[in-house]
Design a protein around this motif. Structure first.
Motif, PDB file in Angstrom:
ATOM      1  N   UNK A  56       0.908  -1.023  -0.227  1.00 44.08           N
ATOM      2  CA  UNK A  56       0.325   0.077  -0.291  1.00 44.08           C
ATOM      3  C   UNK A  56       0.445   1.825  -0.154  1.00 44.08           C
ATOM      4  N   UNK A  57       2.008   1.433   0.915  1.00 45.59           N
ATOM      5  CA  UNK A  57       2.868   2.005   0.942  1.00 45.59           C
ATOM      6  C   UNK A  57       3.512   2.321  -0.597  1.00 45.59           C
ATOM      7  N   UNK A  58       3.836   1.536  -0.971  1.00 41.18           N
ATOM      8  CA  UNK A  58       4.263   1.276  -2.553  1.00 41.18           C
ATOM      9  C   UNK A  58       4.190   2.746  -3.584  1.00 41.18           C
ATOM     10  N   UNK A  59       2.507   1.852  -3.575  1.00 41.08           N
ATOM     11  CA  UNK A  59       1.156   2.380  -4.273  1.00 41.08           C
ATOM     12  C   UNK A  59       1.440   4.026  -4.623  1.00 41.08           C
ATOM     13  N   UNK A  60       0.960   4.297  -3.153  1.00 38.13           N
ATOM     14  CA  UNK A  60       1.053   5.056  -2.525  1.00 38.13           C
ATOM     15  C   UNK A  60       1.829   6.717  -2.744  1.00 38.13           C
ATOM     16  N   UNK A  61       3.187   6.044  -2.282  1.00 41.28           N
ATOM     17  CA  UNK A  61       4.444   6.954  -3.500  1.00 41.28           C
ATOM     18  C   UNK A  61       4.629   6.758  -4.518  1.00 41.28           C
ATOM     19  N   UNK A  62       4.159   5.862  -4.803  1.00 39.14           N
ATOM     20  CA  UNK A  62       4.568   5.275  -6.442  1.00 39.14           C
ATOM     21  C   UNK A  62       3.351   6.984  -7.234  1.00 39.14           C
ATOM     22  N   UNK A  63       2.220   6.980  -6.616  1.00 43.85           N
ATOM     23  CA  UNK A  63       1.174   8.502  -7.204  1.00 43.85           C
ATOM     24  C   UNK A  63       1.688   9.544  -6.694  1.00 43.85           C
ATOM     25  N   UNK A  64       2.226   9.561  -5.261  1.00 48.50           N
ATOM     26  CA  UNK A  64       2.594  10.786  -4.735  1.00 48.50           C
ATOM     27  C   UNK A  64       4.426  10.865  -5.995  1.00 48.50           C
ATOM     28  N   UNK A  65       5.033  10.089  -6.005  1.00 47.18           N
ATOM     29  CA  UNK A  65       6.331  10.333  -6.529  1.00 47.18           C
ATOM     30  C   UNK A  65       6.341  10.951  -8.192  1.00 47.18           C
ATOM     31  N   UNK A 111      17.293   3.909   4.826  1.00 44.83           N
ATOM     32  CA  UNK A 111      17.928   4.736   4.555  1.00 44.83           C
ATOM     33  C   UNK A 111      19.188   5.038   3.250  1.00 44.83           C
ATOM     34  N   UNK A 112      19.536   3.358   3.432  1.00 44.65           N
ATOM     35  CA  UNK A 112      20.316   3.086   1.861  1.00 44.65           C
ATOM     36  C   UNK A 112      19.665   4.028   0.866  1.00 44.65           C
ATOM     37  N   UNK A 113      18.107   3.823   0.709  1.00 45.05           N
ATOM     38  CA  UNK A 113      17.382   4.201  -0.308  1.00 45.05           C
ATOM     39  C   UNK A 113      17.128   5.730  -0.008  1.00 45.05           C
ATOM     40  N   UNK A 114      17.516   6.400   0.761  1.00 44.72           N
ATOM     41  CA  UNK A 114      17.147   8.160   0.538  1.00 44.72           C
ATOM     42  C   UNK A 114      18.898   8.321   0.235  1.00 44.72           C
ATOM     43  N   UNK A 115      19.388   7.750   0.627  1.00 42.29           N
ATOM     44  CA  UNK A 115      20.806   7.944   0.193  1.00 42.29           C
ATOM     45  C   UNK A 115      20.927   8.038  -1.150  1.00 42.29           C
ATOM     46  N   UNK A 116      20.716   6.638  -1.929  1.00 41.37           N
ATOM     47  CA  UNK A 116      20.467   6.358  -2.978  1.00 41.37           C
ATOM     48  C   UNK A 116      19.971   8.057  -4.228  1.00 41.37           C
ATOM     49  N   UNK A 117      18.226   8.137  -3.458  1.00 37.96           N
ATOM     50  CA  UNK A 117      18.421   9.473  -4.030  1.00 37.96           C
ATOM     51  C   UNK A 117      18.668  10.115  -3.936  1.00 37.96           C
ATOM     52  N   UNK A 118      19.569  10.706  -3.044  1.00 37.90           N
ATOM     53  CA  UNK A 118      19.995  12.496  -2.596  1.00 37.90           C
ATOM     54  C   UNK A 118      21.140  11.939  -3.651  1.00 37.90           C
ATOM     55  N   UNK A 119      22.092  11.305  -4.042  1.00 38.37           N
ATOM     56  CA  UNK A 119      23.226  10.730  -5.112  1.00 38.37           C
ATOM     57  C   UNK A 119      22.668  10.992  -6.448  1.00 38.37           C
ATOM     58  N   UNK A 290      12.384   8.961  -5.024  1.00 37.49           N
ATOM     59  CA  UNK A 290      13.090   7.823  -4.523  1.00 37.49           C
ATOM     60  C   UNK A 290      13.130   8.777  -2.866  1.00 37.49           C
ATOM     61  N   UNK A 291      14.123   9.633  -2.277  1.00 32.31           N
ATOM     62  CA  UNK A 291      14.002  10.322  -1.214  1.00 32.31           C
ATOM     63  C   UNK A 291      12.684  10.268  -0.455  1.00 32.31           C
ATOM     64  N   UNK A 292      11.990  11.106  -0.656  1.00 31.22           N
ATOM     65  CA  UNK A 292      10.682  10.813  -0.361  1.00 31.22           C
ATOM     66  C   UNK A 292       9.677   9.782   0.079  1.00 31.22           C
ATOM     67  N   UNK A 293       9.695   8.503  -1.056  1.00 26.36           N
ATOM     68  CA  UNK A 293       9.382   7.254  -0.936  1.00 26.36           C
ATOM     69  C   UNK A 293      10.296   6.520   0.157  1.00 26.36           C
ATOM     70  N   UNK A 294      11.204   6.619   0.562  1.00 19.02           N
ATOM     71  CA  UNK A 294      12.115   6.174   1.583  1.00 19.02           C
ATOM     72  C   UNK A 294      11.997   6.475   2.558  1.00 19.02           C
ATOM     73  N   UNK A 295      11.612   8.010   2.422  1.00 18.12           N
ATOM     74  CA  UNK A 295      11.287   8.321   4.324  1.00 18.12           C
ATOM     75  C   UNK A 295      10.443   7.804   5.010  1.00 18.12           C
ATOM     76  N   UNK A 296       9.590   7.447   4.007  1.00 16.45           N
ATOM     77  CA  UNK A 296       8.409   6.575   4.483  1.00 16.45           C
ATOM     78  C   UNK A 296       7.777   5.446   4.860  1.00 16.45           C
TER      79      UNK A 296
END
Length: 427
Positions: A56-65, A111-119, A290-296
């Motif tokens: 559910x979070x993945x679907x939600x964040x795909x829309x927000x992303x 945490x790793x996903x957020x770092x990846x998004x920042x890179x 990606x960063x926003x998605x990883x944050x939640x």
């Protein structure tokens, strides 16, 4: 640059190409948006399940992303952002997830996903300033094809070793593979484009007949669906930052760059519009999403080839379609009943689908070589491809003190460095 384009309405004439800054009537646009949700659904739901994330979070964040991406590119690039399969191998390695249920160490992965998004976003800033030529030199088709293939090959052991605990489950995996293959070969039109989702549903029906009907395995239980609320919050999670997970997951940014670069080039070719000027902003948008998605508690996201396929089939490239698709995904993300339905999918069926999906990812890497006519009589190309495939498939891991760089990471960096070191003709 206006953040919201002024779409020009055009009629839905047969064979007419609808440009990114055009749209059909609003009701027709809404229907097209629904089709894009269906196209992305199977993969966007499958990826979080394989990593132990909340679908559910993945679907939600795909829309927000997707909305973040849309705003970042000023509505000029038609794309949907869904769960990236490039993260699966490194997330499993970072968290020790064995498949099935929730990932107990999800925070470390986030945490790793957020770092990846920042890179990824930083790469986008550089591209915005100096262009894309350096990216194409750094990652020519021989490199990107090998890296994409490695993603699928590196994951091959997950469904085989972790998603078939009984002999019945092993047979059910095989039946699922056949179901997906039959949909892929024996159907046409939209149903064929939804081969993963349609094959999964067909296999689940077969599973129910064999278990609930004949008592051959663990029966399907829909009590969770019946008890779940229609509307509610998904299970959000908080990131935990560790150096080892960051080092393991951050290299995925290079894979996302290669994917996005190829997708935008494909959309440029289909629409007849040069979108290179939006490339940097597209990278930034994907990185921020990606960063926003990883944050939640969501997965890393990427532009989806499935939706590019829908555009190629319909010749409707309106970015308005993706606004509707994103809004519908957000609504689905807030439905616990929808999430409970996903959780009823049998592990063996998901394993069979995974075999197909990971195989398709591997083959898509080879397709990059074919489409770009990579010359394997050139020994540099031969060496880059050969070494990369074995490093990734064998999960060649390098340790730096307390840090570990897994197979996908070593294969990605190895391909780039080996190609640069060997010199010679462009691959």
């Amino acid at each position: 640059m206006s953040l919201i384009p002024q779409w020009r309405e055009v009629p839905a004439e047969p064979g007419r190409v609808v440009a990114p800054d055009e749209r059909l009537s609003w009701p027709q646009t809404a229907v097209m948006g629904m089709q894009h949700v269906i196209a992305m659904f199977g993969a966007t739901v499958l990826a979080p399940i394989l990593m132990g994330f909340d679908p559910n979070v993945a679907i939600l964040m795909s829309g927000i992303g997707t909305l973040i991406f849309f705003l970042m590119v000023g509505g000029k690039v038609p794309s949907y952002l869904g769960s990236s399969f490039a993260f699966i191998g490194v997330v499993i390695a970072a968290t020790g997830f064995a498949g099935g249920g929730a990932n107990a160490n999800i925070g470390v992965a986030l945490g790793g996903i957020i770092v990846c998004g920042a890179v990824y976003a930083l790469i986008g800033l550089v591209v915005t300033g100096v262009g894309t030529a350096w990216v194409e030199r750094l990652m020519p088709p021989v490199v990107t094809g090998a890296v994409v293939a490695v993603i699928g090959l590196n994951l091959a052991g997950v469904p085989i070793k972790n998603m078939a605990p009984t002999e019945f489950d092993k047979w059910m995996q095989g039946i699922t593979v056949v179901c997906v293959a039959l949909v892929a070969v024996r159907t046409s039109g939209l149903l064929q484009r939804l081969l993963i989702l349609a094959g999964l549903i067909l296999a689940s029906v077969v599973y129910a007949v064999l278990t609930n009907g004949l008592g051959l395995g663990k029966p399907l239980d829909f009590s969770g669906v019946a008890n779940a609320a229609w509307i509610g919050l998904p299970h959000f999670a908080s990131p935990v930052f560790t150096g080892s997970a960051a080092l393991l997951i951050a290299p995925v940014a290079l894979i996302l760059v290669a994917e996005n670069l190829g997708h935008i080039k494909a959309v440029s070719a289909m629409t007849g519009r040069n979108l290179d000027g939006s490339m940097g902003r597209a990278f930034i948008g994907d990185g921020v999403a990606t960063m926003v998605s990883g944050a939640v508690g969501g997965t890393g996201v990427t532009t989806y080839a499935e939706n590019i396929g829908v555009m190629a089939a319909t010749k409707i490239y309106s970015t308005a379609n993706f606004v509707f698709a994103a809004l519908l995904a957000i609504v689905l993300g807030f439905s616990p009943k929808f999430g409970a339905l996903i959780q009823t999918i049998p592990l063996a069926v998901m394993g069979g689908v995974s075999i197909v999906v990971f195989g398709l990812i591997a083959v898509s890497g080879a397709k990059i070589w074919v489409d770009n006519k990579v010359d394997f009589t050139d020994n540099r190309n031969l060496m880059v491809a050969a070494v990369t495939l074995v490093l990734g498939t064998g999960d060649y891991t390098l340790h730096f003190g307390g840090f570990a760089l897994g197979g996908i990471g070593t294969a990605t960096f190895g391909a780039i460095l080996l190609h640069a070191l060997l010199g010679g003709k462009k691959g």
